[in-house]
Scaffold this motif. Structure first.
Motif, mmCIF file in Angstrom:
data_model
loop_
_atom_site.group_PDB
_atom_site.id
_atom_site.type_symbol
_atom_site.label_atom_id
_atom_site.label_comp_id
_atom_site.label_asym_id
_atom_site.label_seq_id
_atom_site.Cartn_x
_atom_site.Cartn_y
_atom_site.Cartn_z
ATOM 1 N N UNK A 405 0.853 -1.181 0.000
ATOM 2 C CA UNK A 405 0.000 0.000 0.000
ATOM 3 C C UNK A 405 0.891 1.233 0.000
ATOM 4 N N UNK A 406 0.307 2.366 -0.275
ATOM 5 C CA UNK A 406 0.999 3.650 -0.171
ATOM 6 C C UNK A 406 0.099 4.588 0.618
ATOM 7 N N UNK A 407 0.546 4.987 1.810
ATOM 8 C CA UNK A 407 -0.284 5.826 2.672
ATOM 9 C C UNK A 407 -0.091 7.296 2.317
ATOM 10 N N UNK A 408 -0.939 8.145 2.887
ATOM 11 C CA UNK A 408 -0.850 9.583 2.660
ATOM 12 C C UNK A 408 0.564 10.076 2.970
ATOM 13 N N UNK A 409 1.123 10.860 2.055
ATOM 14 C CA UNK A 409 2.472 11.380 2.206
ATOM 15 C C UNK A 409 3.528 10.586 1.477
ATOM 16 N N UNK A 410 3.199 9.379 1.018
ATOM 17 C CA UNK A 410 4.200 8.507 0.404
ATOM 18 C C UNK A 410 4.219 8.665 -1.113
ATOM 19 N N UNK A 411 5.266 8.119 -1.714
ATOM 20 C CA UNK A 411 5.433 8.064 -3.167
ATOM 21 C C UNK A 411 5.501 6.605 -3.587
ATOM 22 N N UNK A 412 4.869 6.285 -4.702
ATOM 23 C CA UNK A 412 4.866 4.908 -5.186
ATOM 24 C C UNK A 412 4.755 4.899 -6.698
ATOM 25 N N UNK A 413 5.246 3.826 -7.298
ATOM 26 C CA UNK A 413 5.079 3.606 -8.730
ATOM 27 C C UNK A 413 3.857 2.725 -8.951
ATOM 28 N N UNK A 414 3.021 3.122 -9.898
ATOM 29 C CA UNK A 414 1.792 2.391 -10.217
ATOM 30 C C UNK A 414 1.906 1.876 -11.646
ATOM 31 N N UNK A 415 1.679 0.588 -11.804
ATOM 32 C CA UNK A 415 1.789 -0.012 -13.133
ATOM 33 C C UNK A 415 0.444 -0.029 -13.845
#
Length: 732
Positions: A405-415
């Protein structure tokens, strides 16, 4: 910061998904090309344990393995995310390109971050473009710190560089920009160079020695102590001036010794709210060393002094229809609001979106709403669709580590977000939101492209669409007047990267061809002409004769057609045919092949045949009549004129105005702008500013920027018009 022990727990190379916003820091690195941002990111990753001493990611691959174009050109051309962990805090390091052509990547990094590290080279100094970014961060209150690199260079001087930073970034309060540490120089070598062996902490009065490959803390010797006091007193006064405790200054002036812990706490608060900007020094680790000089101090500053995502305001949100919504908070349990800050393509995975989650929690395999970004004028269509989120991951070199998961404030790559582009908002399907967009630089350098071969023609349209989907600073134009496909870019390096990506990533070879501006033609005087189209080839022939008169009109009038035929010499049913033929010929041009405008064409007389006259015959006669008028009169070429506004540092105003005059420009006014700059307003032929985006940068040492808007068409000087007519005639 400065009072911590030398053993601070790292992360053993792991940077897992944070479970709360308070354990996150999002930091963007800013600075000119060659200042050492990427090297610093790698040094921080190595110091935190994320990579080995050889620079290898723990699970394989190199940290710097980002883009083959970057390797070939030996410079960063895109935003890169490197997550590390220090003391239980996940730090998302956003490495940005330092070259002005990729300022769009820099702005994306600023959008995704909550604080900025400005990296300046002790050998090269501070450039104008970096000062502009500093002012941009100051305008929104973004916390900032400075890192001085390249201390090993022969002409490097930390004290001089710090003084220049105070002048460049301190503004009205230079004591808000002060060093936390002083470099500790070793013995001078035979070449006259003195290596930097460690740092002296001004607040802690401790020496942090890096000569053994890892930081060792010790007390200063008498000679080192003498270096501390003056700089320490200035630092303490700078911190106290920004303290929220109004009694601290009185106590200090009264001779009371300030507690180090209190000073550190006050400094951290001042840094977090963007009121104080510490200066640190850093250098990469020597061969075989575990920690580079200053890396641990930087990690301590970032984790303790920079704000959490909870402390930063979230951009305003509305519904996709524009209705206002209450401000959001950085809450993992709040409504989902995330934004695509970068889009890239992987040959095996497909499209990958780097997403900043501002509110709520993003999870794999859920359906989200994608709201558009309002950049339709650049070839990016608005979006209002639902899409299924693919796998979530965090990048590290060429690897992707899966996230639950990616919570508020985080950065993530989405495929596999097929429709979402940079700047789009991701929100809950049942509660669609649209985030206020960030400012995108306007692409002002045109390059016309053509498919290299037949096979490339079939792939060109799709390749260009995918290219601009990745880069919102690029604009795709299908010019209906010049019939060219034009990519509008930010500079020559931006063009090179775009064409290389078309070839290498999408398999489309293109040729750059000269960009043409949309010229027009008009009559300079009245003229009369006769169109005669008479042919007999057995059976029904072709017969049409018409007589017209052409006169010039004021600019912006277009083409008017007036029927003044009397007595039925041209039957009523064929008058529209004459008009159609005249307008078709006007669109093709009558002198150099450019559209004719600002004329009135009057049909005066003609002849018809009861059997052989036809719609097609009178269309041809109308076109012939207009061409005969052009042969009997002076035809002027009209060129487009742009209104431009050039904002430049006051020192370069004279150079800019002189340059504009040399381009046939007319300065219509000047006005003061913020930050010691002047805005010059001028009107200038568009043919003279095709490369102005590049030439202004050189003229103003990177500090100039301009905007442009079409104003009108004006007659071109006859000597230039003759050359263009001759070129058109040579092409047949």
């Amino acid at each position: 910061m400065g009072d911590k022990a030398s053993t601070h727990p790292g992360a053993a190379g792991r940077a897992p998904a944070a479970d709360r916003p308070g354990s996150l820091r999002n930091v963007v690195l800013v600075g000119r090309g060659g200042a050492g941002k990427t090297t610093l990111v790698e040094a921080l990753a190595q110091a935190s344990g994320a990579v080995s001493r050889a620079g290898r990611v723990e699970d394989g691959g190199c940290l710097s393995d980002y883009d083959e174009i970057e390797h070939r050109q030996q410079r960063s051309v895109q935003l890169s995310l490197v997550p590390v962990e220090w003391g239980g805090v996940r730090v998302n390091l956003l490495d940005t390109p330092g070259y002005a052509d990729f300022v769009g990547e820099l702005r994306a990094g600023l959008r995704a971050a909550d604080a900025a590290l400005f990296v300046v080279s002790a050998a090269d100094g501070v450039d104008g473009a970096t000062r502009l970014v500093w002012e941009e961060c100051a305008a929104v209150g973004m916390p900032r710190a400075l890192v001085v690199t390249h201390l090993e260079a022969a002409r490097a001087d930390f004290d001089e560089m710090t003084a220049r930073c105070r002048t460049a970034f301190g503004g009205d309060d230079p004591d808000a920009v002060l060093p936390l540490y002083l470099p500790l120089y070793g013995r001078e070598g035979a070449d006259g160079h003195r290596p930097v062996d460690g740092l002296i902490g001004l607040l802690s009065r401790r020496v942090y020695d890096y000569t053994g490959g890892a930081r060792r803390e010790r007390a200063p010797d008498p000679g080192e102590s003498a270096l501390i006091e003056e700089a320490r007193n200035r630092l303490i006064e700078g911190i106290i001036a920004e303290s929220e405790d109004e009694t601290l200054m009185d106590r200090y002036l009264g001779g009371e010794e300030c507690d180090t812990a209190t000073l550190v706490a006050d400094m951290e608060k001042a840094v977090a709210r963007g009121a104080f900007h510490p200066v640190l020094a850093a250098a990469p680790a020597a061969a075989g060393a575990r920690q580079g000089l200053g890396t641990l101090e930087l990690l301590e500053l970032v984790t303790r002094g920079f704000p959490t995502p909870e402390e930063r305001a979230i951009p305003a949100v509305t519904t996709p229809e524009g209705a206002p919504r209450p401000p959001l908070a950085c809450d993992p349990d709040g409504p989902l609001a995330a934004e695509v800050v970068k889009t890239s393509s992987d040959p095996y995975v497909g499209r990958i979106s780097l997403v900043r989650v501002f509110s709520g929690t993003l999870r794999p395999d859920e359906t989200v709403h994608v709201s558009g970004h309002g950049l339709a004028d650049r070839g990016h269509e608005d979006h209002d669709v639902d899409e299924r989120v693919g796998a979530l991951s965090t990048p590290f070199g060429r690897r992707q580590r899966p996230l639950a998961r990616a919570v508020a404030g985080d950065l993530a790559c989405v495929a596999k977000l097929a429709r979402a582009e940079t700047g789009d908002t991701l929100s809950a399907k049942a509660d669609p939101l649209l985030m206020e967009p960030w400012t995108m630089p306007e692409p002002l350098l045109p390059v016309a492209v053509e498919a290299h071969g037949k096979a490339d023609e079939d792939r060109l349209s799709q390749g260009l669409a995918r290219l601009v989907a990745e880069d919102p600073t690029m604009r795709l134009e299908q010019n209906q007047h010049t019939h060219q496909v034009v990519l509008w870019c930010l500079g020559e390096a931006h063009v090179d990267v775009a064409l290389e990506r078309l070839r290498g990533r999408y398999g489309v070879r293109v040729d750059a061809v000269p960009h043409r501006v949309a010229l027009r033609e008009t009559f300079a005087e009245r003229a009369a002409g006769r169109g005669r189209h008479v042919k007999q080839s057995g059976g029904h022939g072709q017969f049409a004769i018409c007589e017209i008169e052409v006169e010039p009109l004021p600019g912006g009038s277009g083409v008017e057609f007036v029927d003044k035929v009397v007595g039925g010499s041209v039957p009523r049913q064929f008058v529209p045919s004459v008009e159609k033929g005249v307008r078709a010929q006007a669109a093709r041009g009558v002198a150099a092949g450019y559209p004719l405008e600002d004329v009135r064409v009057t049909l005066l007389d003609g002849k018809a045949h009861s059997v052989d006259s036809s719609d097609a015959a009178f269309q041809t006669a109308g076109a012939l009549a207009l061409r005969e008028c052009a042969a009997r009169a002076r035809v002027r070429l009209l060129e487009p004129v742009a209104e431009i506004g050039v904002t430049v540092a006051d020192a370069y105003v004279g150079h800019v105005m002189s340059d504009l005059s040399g381009r046939r420009g007319r300065v219509v006014g000047t006005e003061q702008a913020a930050g010691g700059s002047t805005r010059v307003r001028a009107e200038i032929p568009e043919i003279e500013i095709s490369r102005y985006a590049v030439e202004l940068r050189s003229l103003s040492h990177g500090t100039g920027r301009f905007s442009r808007a079409y104003a009108r068409h004006e007659p071109m000087p006859e000597r230039l018009a003759e050359r263009i007519r001759a070129e058109a005639g040579a092409k047949g």
